[in-house]
Design an enzyme around this catalytic site. Sequence first.
Site, PDB file in Angstrom:
ATOM      1  N   ASP A 131       6.084  -6.960   7.229  1.00 21.40           N
ATOM      2  CA  ASP A 131       6.786  -8.154   6.776  1.00 21.40           C
ATOM      3  C   ASP A 131       7.345  -8.904   7.992  1.00 21.40           C
ATOM      4  OD1 ASP A 131       8.234  -5.722   6.986  1.00 21.40           O
ATOM      5  OD2 ASP A 131       9.840  -6.417   5.686  1.00 21.40           O
ATOM      6  N   GLU A 173      12.048  -1.985  19.032  1.00 21.98           N
ATOM      7  CA  GLU A 173      11.312  -1.872  17.769  1.00 21.98           C
ATOM      8  C   GLU A 173       9.857  -2.298  17.922  1.00 21.98           C
ATOM      9  OE1 GLU A 173      11.906  -3.905  13.365  1.00 21.98           O
ATOM     10  OE2 GLU A 173      12.360  -5.042  15.171  1.00 21.98           O
TER      11      GLU A 173
END
Length: 570
Positions: free
Chosen positions: A323, A523
């Site tokens: 996403d 991340e």
Amino acid sequence: MSSTVTAQAPQPCIPTDSGPVVPTTPLVTFLERLQETALKTYGHKNFDPKLYVDLSSKFNLSTTQEAFDKLARSDNGSVSVSDLNGYIENYFNGVEDDLVYVEPVDFEAEPKGFLPKVLNPEVRAWALEVHSLWKNLSRRVSDGVLEQSDLHTLLPLPKPVMIPGSRFREVYYWDSYWVIRGLLASKMHETAKGIVINLISLVNEFGFVLNGARAYYTNRSQPPLLSAMVYDVFNRTGDMELVKKSLPALLKEHDFWNSGLHKVIIQDAQGSSHTLSRYYAFWNEPRPESSVTDKETASKLTNVCGKTQLYRELASTAESGWDFSTRWMRNASDLTTLASTLILPVDLNAYILKMELDIAFLANVIGESSIAARLMEASQARQKAMNSVFWNEEMGQWLDYWLQNDSKCKDAYLWEASNQNQNAYASNFIPLWIFNSDNMLVEKVAKSLQNSGLLQPAGIATSMLNSGQQWDFPNGWAPLQHLIVEGLVRSGSEEARSMAEDIAVRWIRTNYVAYMKTGAMHEKYDVQKCGEFGGGGEYVPQTGFGWSNGVVLAFLEEFGWPEDLKLGCL
């Protein structure tokens, strides 16, 4: 699938979105109101909507809500900054309070047998620093959550947890697989088992593993890798009790992904029917953790049906873990054209095939031969389906398949070659994780990866489309590197292993240089430039970071690092 969708004109519509919607808790519904008021009060700058739905109430909900309703508001619904600050301080606990720090029971500063193939002292010193980050990410659910769960959006879990880091203050499903791979490299077997037990507890309560351990994530799952976690932990520990405890939950999860709206039947050109799976969230409203953002996105659409379907697509895309990405969009520049529920994803079906093979293996281990036989049969059918529906011989890749919009309610869809998405995505190569026993196939796919443009100086790009979405170019993500590299390694081909090692070395270097510059693991990374972390998407880049730590340790465990190999950017 790059056709442009024109803006919708105001018109009456008949809802076609008939899927189930899982009701959320009254606390989450109220916190969405707080989130909206906070945005009006504080403005967009440095605003993170997730913060507000992660709060826990000091008092019962009616008291908290009554005080909120009494706050003086301006015409646009905002509250004065001092009033809202005071209200949040008086009525809510700190956002970090639901999870409290806990020392991992099996952490050692330098575990015995840690990364024996890492011979370079500089790399070894850094690997030990990455290993030590498990202490930073270790938590347990606070007593307050266990005693009064209705005042918290965090869900109670029986064992200590590893959080990803930064704004992600709870357990996430697919992140946990790479956290476990890192923990196994760190010889932290008890912590790894605890993560599996936590996820099993979610299956036992909800029927599937949630996207994350929050009340607002009960409407969707995430890429299903629980069986792979059990398989890998068992392979390291030989823990038969864990296998026995896991098997009922794994069978329940398998059923979840192979029934209802997740299940899709495709009839191929030869008239054979195949069953495959898709992402499909049980939700058609704004996602609570991004409610104000989703409403803003949907404001570009003018009819209620369009908005309802968009909310379903936003949640279903979040279920995919990607996403957001052009992979799910009809028009690469317009997020309102998300159509994830109309796509059969290559990677999801690869994960479910792995699940079937894992369950068959684990069932055999504990003498459940009839279950093993049934799951082996299911795996053979899925393998055939994937080759029939996804495989593109000319490209040497497995391609996502788009379902025709006009046949959404049909019992079966007719396969058409033109419905394969021929854009290059890292996901096109994830089946290598399982389809790696045929060396000719592996060589063909490896050559296709080499020619795809996805291989960049610092790793594998997620796509070749730079859309500003975080699961697109130039971002590279740890799990995608690992799945493809491990698939190449498992093939046993020396050529494939050499390619895998080259990708792993690039990835380790970029993680190391970024760590030395920023003092953190990130991340995601910009694979165009060694030592740069990634950007884009709907929140600021995060540090921590569970799966990045895990993949670096797993790569160093697999390949080691020679004493004379340079560590920094070349």
